[in-house]
Write an enzyme that holds these catalytic residues in place. Structure first.
Site, PDB file in Angstrom:
ATOM      1  N   LYS A   1       0.611  -1.229   0.042  1.00 40.07           N
ATOM      2  CA  LYS A   1      -0.004  -0.006   0.077  1.00 40.07           C
ATOM      3  C   LYS A   1       0.832   1.159  -0.043  1.00 40.07           C
ATOM      4  O   LYS A   1       0.374   2.254  -0.550  1.00 40.07           O
ATOM      5  CB  LYS A   1      -0.877  -0.015   1.240  1.00 40.07           C
ATOM      6  CG  LYS A   1      -1.657  -1.294   1.428  1.00 40.07           C
ATOM      7  CD  LYS A   1      -2.439  -1.094   2.752  1.00 40.07           C
ATOM      8  CE  LYS A   1      -3.308  -2.374   3.136  1.00 40.07           C
ATOM      9  NZ  LYS A   1      -3.786  -2.176   4.512  1.00 40.07           N
ATOM     10  N   GLY A   2       2.106   1.135   0.438  1.00 37.40           N
ATOM     11  CA  GLY A   2       2.828   2.224   1.094  1.00 37.40           C
ATOM     12  C   GLY A   2       3.055   3.435  -0.216  1.00 37.40           C
ATOM     13  O   GLY A   2       3.301   4.592   0.086  1.00 37.40           O
TER      14      GLY A   2
ATOM     15  N   GLU B   1       8.239   2.164  -5.363  1.00 35.45           N
ATOM     16  CA  GLU B   1       8.021   1.667  -4.031  1.00 35.45           C
ATOM     17  C   GLU B   1       8.116   2.699  -2.931  1.00 35.45           C
ATOM     18  O   GLU B   1       8.660   3.995  -3.420  1.00 35.45           O
ATOM     19  CB  GLU B   1       9.470   0.647  -3.687  1.00 35.45           C
ATOM     20  CG  GLU B   1       9.069  -0.840  -3.587  1.00 35.45           C
ATOM     21  CD  GLU B   1       8.271  -1.051  -2.047  1.00 35.45           C
ATOM     22  OE1 GLU B   1       7.603  -0.026  -1.605  1.00 35.45           O
ATOM     23  OE2 GLU B   1       8.485  -1.876  -1.384  1.00 35.45           O
ATOM     24  N   ASP B   2       7.795   2.817  -1.926  1.00 32.56           N
ATOM     25  CA  ASP B   2       7.692   3.735  -1.151  1.00 32.56           C
ATOM     26  C   ASP B   2       9.236   4.022  -0.311  1.00 32.56           C
ATOM     27  O   ASP B   2       9.809   4.981  -0.121  1.00 32.56           O
ATOM     28  CB  ASP B   2       6.595   3.797   0.149  1.00 32.56           C
ATOM     29  CG  ASP B   2       6.685   2.357   0.950  1.00 32.56           C
ATOM     30  OD1 ASP B   2       7.462   1.445   0.406  1.00 32.56           O
ATOM     31  OD2 ASP B   2       6.010   2.400   1.838  1.00 32.56           O
TER      32      ASP B   2
ATOM     33  N   ASP C   1      14.360  -0.745   2.444  1.00 39.41           N
ATOM     34  CA  ASP C   1      14.838  -0.647   3.949  1.00 39.41           C
ATOM     35  C   ASP C   1      16.151  -1.713   3.900  1.00 39.41           C
ATOM     36  O   ASP C   1      17.051  -1.625   3.449  1.00 39.41           O
ATOM     37  CB  ASP C   1      13.997  -1.069   4.674  1.00 39.41           C
ATOM     38  CG  ASP C   1      14.280  -0.861   6.228  1.00 39.41           C
ATOM     39  OD1 ASP C   1      15.395  -0.500   6.549  1.00 39.41           O
ATOM     40  OD2 ASP C   1      13.495  -1.491   6.928  1.00 39.41           O
TER      41      ASP C   1
ATOM     42  N   LYS D   1      17.116   3.369   2.556  1.00 40.22           N
ATOM     43  CA  LYS D   1      17.966   3.506   3.784  1.00 40.22           C
ATOM     44  C   LYS D   1      19.223   2.628   3.702  1.00 40.22           C
ATOM     45  O   LYS D   1      19.233   1.573   3.818  1.00 40.22           O
ATOM     46  CB  LYS D   1      17.168   2.669   5.128  1.00 40.22           C
ATOM     47  CG  LYS D   1      15.949   3.573   5.423  1.00 40.22           C
ATOM     48  CD  LYS D   1      15.344   2.776   6.693  1.00 40.22           C
ATOM     49  CE  LYS D   1      13.872   3.542   7.114  1.00 40.22           C
ATOM     50  NZ  LYS D   1      13.285   2.773   8.310  1.00 40.22           N
TER      51      LYS D   1
ATOM     52  N   PHE E   1      13.003   4.864  11.977  1.00 40.28           N
ATOM     53  CA  PHE E   1      11.498   4.549  11.398  1.00 40.28           C
ATOM     54  C   PHE E   1      10.706   5.846  10.852  1.00 40.28           C
ATOM     55  O   PHE E   1      10.677   6.691  11.736  1.00 40.28           O
ATOM     56  CB  PHE E   1      10.776   3.842  12.641  1.00 40.28           C
ATOM     57  CG  PHE E   1       9.537   3.326  12.126  1.00 40.28           C
ATOM     58  CD1 PHE E   1       9.372   1.923  11.229  1.00 40.28           C
ATOM     59  CD2 PHE E   1       8.175   3.689  12.539  1.00 40.28           C
ATOM     60  CE1 PHE E   1       8.168   1.202  10.586  1.00 40.28           C
ATOM     61  CE2 PHE E   1       7.093   3.300  11.782  1.00 40.28           C
ATOM     62  CZ  PHE E   1       7.205   2.066  10.991  1.00 40.28           C
TER      63      PHE E   1
ATOM     64  N   ASP F   1       3.519   3.791   6.921  1.00 41.21           N
ATOM     65  CA  ASP F   1       2.322   3.506   8.123  1.00 41.21           C
ATOM     66  C   ASP F   1       3.227   3.018   9.224  1.00 41.21           C
ATOM     67  O   ASP F   1       4.154   2.366   9.032  1.00 41.21           O
ATOM     68  CB  ASP F   1       1.215   2.504   7.777  1.00 41.21           C
ATOM     69  CG  ASP F   1       1.811   1.073   7.565  1.00 41.21           C
ATOM     70  OD1 ASP F   1       2.696   1.116   6.828  1.00 41.21           O
ATOM     71  OD2 ASP F   1       1.321   0.230   8.092  1.00 41.21           O
TER      72      ASP F   1
ATOM     73  N   ARG G   1      -0.594   6.732   7.082  1.00 43.16           N
ATOM     74  CA  ARG G   1      -0.271   6.979   5.628  1.00 43.16           C
ATOM     75  C   ARG G   1      -0.767   8.241   4.970  1.00 43.16           C
ATOM     76  O   ARG G   1      -0.190   8.813   4.179  1.00 43.16           O
ATOM     77  CB  ARG G   1      -1.066   5.694   4.911  1.00 43.16           C
ATOM     78  CG  ARG G   1      -0.468   4.508   5.382  1.00 43.16           C
ATOM     79  CD  ARG G   1      -0.943   3.607   4.369  1.00 43.16           C
ATOM     80  NE  ARG G   1      -1.023   2.098   4.802  1.00 43.16           N
ATOM     81  CZ  ARG G   1       0.164   1.290   4.543  1.00 43.16           C
ATOM     82  NH1 ARG G   1       1.177   1.894   3.932  1.00 43.16           N
ATOM     83  NH2 ARG G   1       0.098   0.125   4.887  1.00 43.16           N
TER      84      ARG G   1
END
Ligand code: IMP
Ligand code: MG
Length: 178
Positions: free
Chosen positions: A47-48, A102-103, A106, A134, A155, A162, A168
């Site tokens: 969803k991100g 992508e959001d 990581d 990141k 984070f 989220d 979000r």
């Protein structure tokens, strides 16, 4: 500094809205240039990435296709390292230029898994556009072709990201206050 509370944690603004907008417009222009004369397929990772994708694609002036998939690996604020599911990966990508949206990348587990899965459909090539990266958390040799912002190993929430389902819709990107 503007702060918000989500569940049990406090977050402060890390990347303001204007900066996000400017950076995304620049990425859109770059993709438009790089894919001139081509008809790429954008694969939005839900969803991100929904807000990032919406704003990025408004800045992409190309004849293109847009499709969506769903993967998930996060529980709480720690990556479980397990990619639970990839749903909706049925679109025809064979012989096409693919750009994954992508959001955040990581550890890179999600992206790694996704790229492996997508290769099976034999696209012409695969590139990655991620709003956030990141670098210190990255565990795989993944090249992110279009990076919005490289960030520290904190984070984050907001602008699609989220914390256990919440945050979000925040307009800016917030960082956890330890
Ligand atoms: P990876 O598989 O460890 O690279 O994690 C990728 C996914 O975890 C991203 O698509 C996000 O949905 C989620 N994620 C990673 N870092 C954060 C964060 O700081 N905040 C919220 N979600 C995150
Ligand atoms: Mg995601």
């Amino acid at each position: 500094m503007q702060k918000v509370k989500i569940h049990d944690k406090e977050f402060a603004v890390s990347i303001p809205k204007t900066l996000i907008e400017e950076r995304i417009a620049a990425l859109g222009r770059k993709i438009t240039e790089d894919y001139a004369g081509k008809q790429p397929v954008f694969l939005v990772v839900l969803k991100g990435a929904f807000l990032f994708a919406a704003d990025l694609l408004r800045n992409v002036c190309l004849d293109c296709e847009i499709t969506f998939i769903r993967v998930g690996s996060y529980e709480g604020t720690q990556s479980t390292g397990v990619v639970r599911s990839i749903l909706g990966l049925s679109e025809k990508v064979h012989g096409k230029h693919l750009i994954i949206i992508e959001d955040i990348v990581d550890t890179g587990n999600t992206m790694m898994h996704l790229i492996e899965e997508l290769k099976k459909s034999e696209p012409l090539d695969i590139k990655v556009a991620s709003l956030l990266l990141k670098p210190e958390a990255l565990k795989h040799n993944i090249h992110v072709d279009y990076v919005g912002f490289s960030v520290a190993n904190d984070f984050l929430v907001g602008y699609g990201l989220d914390y256990d389902g919440h945050g979000r819709n925040l307009k800016e990107i917030y960082k956890i206050v330890e």
